[in-house]
Design an enzyme around this catalytic site. Sequence first.
Site, PDB file in Angstrom:
ATOM      1  N   HIS A 282       4.537   4.633 -12.411  1.00 48.24           N
ATOM      2  CA  HIS A 282       3.526   4.608 -12.543  1.00 48.24           C
ATOM      3  C   HIS A 282       3.503   6.370 -11.103  1.00 48.24           C
ATOM      4  CE1 HIS A 282       5.411   2.279  -9.286  1.00 48.24           C
ATOM      5  NE2 HIS A 282       5.143   3.198  -8.586  1.00 48.24           N
TER       6      HIS A 282
HETATM    7  C1  UD1 Z   1       1.255   2.497  -4.863  1.00 49.08           C
HETATM    8  C2  UD1 Z   1       1.975   3.263  -3.654  1.00 49.08           C
HETATM    9  C3  UD1 Z   1       3.405   3.664  -4.141  1.00 49.08           C
HETATM   10  C4  UD1 Z   1       4.221   2.263  -4.916  1.00 49.08           C
HETATM   11  C5  UD1 Z   1       2.951   1.724  -5.956  1.00 49.08           C
HETATM   12  C6  UD1 Z   1       3.349   0.179  -6.354  1.00 49.08           C
HETATM   13  C7  UD1 Z   1       1.519   4.977  -1.867  1.00 49.08           C
HETATM   14  C8  UD1 Z   1       1.546   6.499  -1.623  1.00 49.08           C
HETATM   15  N1  UD1 Z   1       1.513   4.610  -3.123  1.00 49.08           N
HETATM   16  O1  UD1 Z   1       1.197   3.465  -5.551  1.00 49.08           O
HETATM   17  O2  UD1 Z   1       4.834   4.387  -3.701  1.00 49.08           O
HETATM   18  O3  UD1 Z   1       5.259   1.966  -6.078  1.00 49.08           O
HETATM   19  O4  UD1 Z   1       1.479   1.056  -4.969  1.00 49.08           O
HETATM   20  O5  UD1 Z   1       2.263  -0.632  -7.609  1.00 49.08           O
HETATM   21  O6  UD1 Z   1       1.605   4.371  -1.170  1.00 49.08           O
HETATM   22  N2  UD1 Z   1      -6.595   0.736  -8.173  1.00 49.08           N
HETATM   23  C9  UD1 Z   1      -7.032   0.059  -8.883  1.00 49.08           C
HETATM   24  N3  UD1 Z   1      -6.492  -1.672  -8.431  1.00 49.08           N
HETATM   25  C10 UD1 Z   1      -5.669  -1.889  -7.364  1.00 49.08           C
HETATM   26  C11 UD1 Z   1      -4.856  -0.606  -6.455  1.00 49.08           C
HETATM   27  C12 UD1 Z   1      -5.309   0.700  -7.311  1.00 49.08           C
HETATM   28  O7  UD1 Z   1      -7.050   0.252  -9.667  1.00 49.08           O
HETATM   29  O8  UD1 Z   1      -5.242  -2.987  -6.444  1.00 49.08           O
HETATM   30  C13 UD1 Z   1      -6.180   2.552  -9.435  1.00 49.08           C
HETATM   31  C14 UD1 Z   1      -7.148   2.544  -8.301  1.00 49.08           C
HETATM   32  O9  UD1 Z   1      -7.645   4.365  -8.880  1.00 49.08           O
HETATM   33  C15 UD1 Z   1      -6.143   4.613  -7.557  1.00 49.08           C
HETATM   34  C16 UD1 Z   1      -5.246   4.232  -8.031  1.00 49.08           C
HETATM   35  O10 UD1 Z   1      -4.893   2.981  -8.637  1.00 49.08           O
HETATM   36  O11 UD1 Z   1      -6.767   5.289  -6.641  1.00 49.08           O
HETATM   37  C17 UD1 Z   1      -3.377   4.319  -7.143  1.00 49.08           C
HETATM   38  O12 UD1 Z   1      -3.903   3.548  -5.733  1.00 49.08           O
HETATM   39  P1  UD1 Z   1      -2.635   3.797  -5.021  1.00 49.08           P
HETATM   40  O13 UD1 Z   1      -2.291   2.474  -4.185  1.00 49.08           O
HETATM   41  O14 UD1 Z   1      -3.161   4.820  -3.908  1.00 49.08           O
HETATM   42  O15 UD1 Z   1      -1.772   4.197  -5.052  1.00 49.08           O
HETATM   43  P2  UD1 Z   1      -0.077   3.701  -6.242  1.00 49.08           P
HETATM   44  O16 UD1 Z   1      -0.125   4.538  -7.286  1.00 49.08           O
HETATM   45  O17 UD1 Z   1      -0.731   1.759  -6.633  1.00 49.08           O
END
Ligand code: UD1
Length: 383
Positions: free
Chosen positions: A213
Amino acid sequence: MATVVTLVGGARPNFVKLAPLYRALRRRVQFDVRLVHTGQHYDEAMAGSFFKELDLPKPHAALNVGSGSHAAQTARLLEGFEDHLRVSRPDIVVVVGDVNSTMACALAAAKTRYQDGRRPLIAHVEAGLRSFDRSMPEEINRMLTDALADYLFVSERSGADNLRREGRAADCVFMVGNVMIDTLLAHVEEACGRRPWRQLGVPRRGYALVTLHRPSNVDDLESLAGLWEALGLVSSRLPVVFPVHPRTRDRLRAAGLSAPRGVHVCDPQPYVSFLGLLSGARVVLTDSGGVQEETTAVGVPCLTLRENTERPITTILGTNRVIGVDVAKIVAAVDEVLAAPMPAKPSLPLWDGRAAERIASILERDAAMGRMSAVDRALATTE
Ligand code: UD1
């Protein structure tokens, strides 16, 4: 009077770290413990299921910040947590790990002064880890959070060394062990007992488990396509189980990449199922930080698909190798793992299931002594 402690969690790995802390702090009558869920992760599979399985209570406050660019998400976190602090006025704010919620809530707390002049103390759990790679958003979050924290609770030796090199006073740095491993040890027997590999039709020790990821791996089409090719080649050696993070799912869809034969793609798994899959795997390929530690704790070979790690102890004492993202190197490393017997389960200092207890004891002792925040101490010595 009770000491109010606010625990902050926002993303999937945070909840795993908060569960033992919540319980250890609750056991001490000194503390009034509250849980804030920032809402950085919000899907059932990424957040809700973790609260249920890890027996976390309904959060005392939900900030519902949701997804967004780093700036937009951080801005919502700052505003939301500042509002919460004004109402809830905790004595101590505990943040864990290195996600945006960790850094933003530490920053909001560091800039908060209550009407009576007090500031909340900030405790960072999993402090001091450094990949020395500032292109990783997590590295920025780690550096900023550590710079703001009054308590630096460290999980491995390198964390203490890094903080000392950065000039942090020794009396703020506490080597306590790994709270994520507290949770793992509490659940690993149940996780293996459920035999989650059976539902996927793969034999125990007869499959590779994959997680991906990191933006550097999945947001760039060329990197993603290369990793996809590597997984296809690995799947010709043994079945591959791949629970797909929503970020990766979206990128795969956009790129029109479908799963090679032999790659079992599934939704993000709840904590206990994932731990079972990890414990039963023959090899794990990952770009996660936490998974490098979890595989070490259960003695499963781990190949880290990154150029660096902020958790060097997993490569020194553990079962982890950092191999990068070159397709040929990935396949060669898998072949090497498959040719060797399973490693012995390593034993790491203080990864013993009692890290949260140590943290709670330190906070309890200091609450009784009326410890000041780092800022207040600095002001007191210049007055
Ligand atoms: C985040 C953390 C990362 C951690 C990871 C664990 C930061 C910068 N990154 O990355 O360090 O290792 O979480 O999983 O804080 N989304 C969903 N549903 C959710 C959450 C997210 O669909 O419940 C999708 C959305 O499109 C979102 C994307 O995932 O834009 C990324 O989510 P985000 O929390 O920004 O970053 P992660 O890649 O999850």
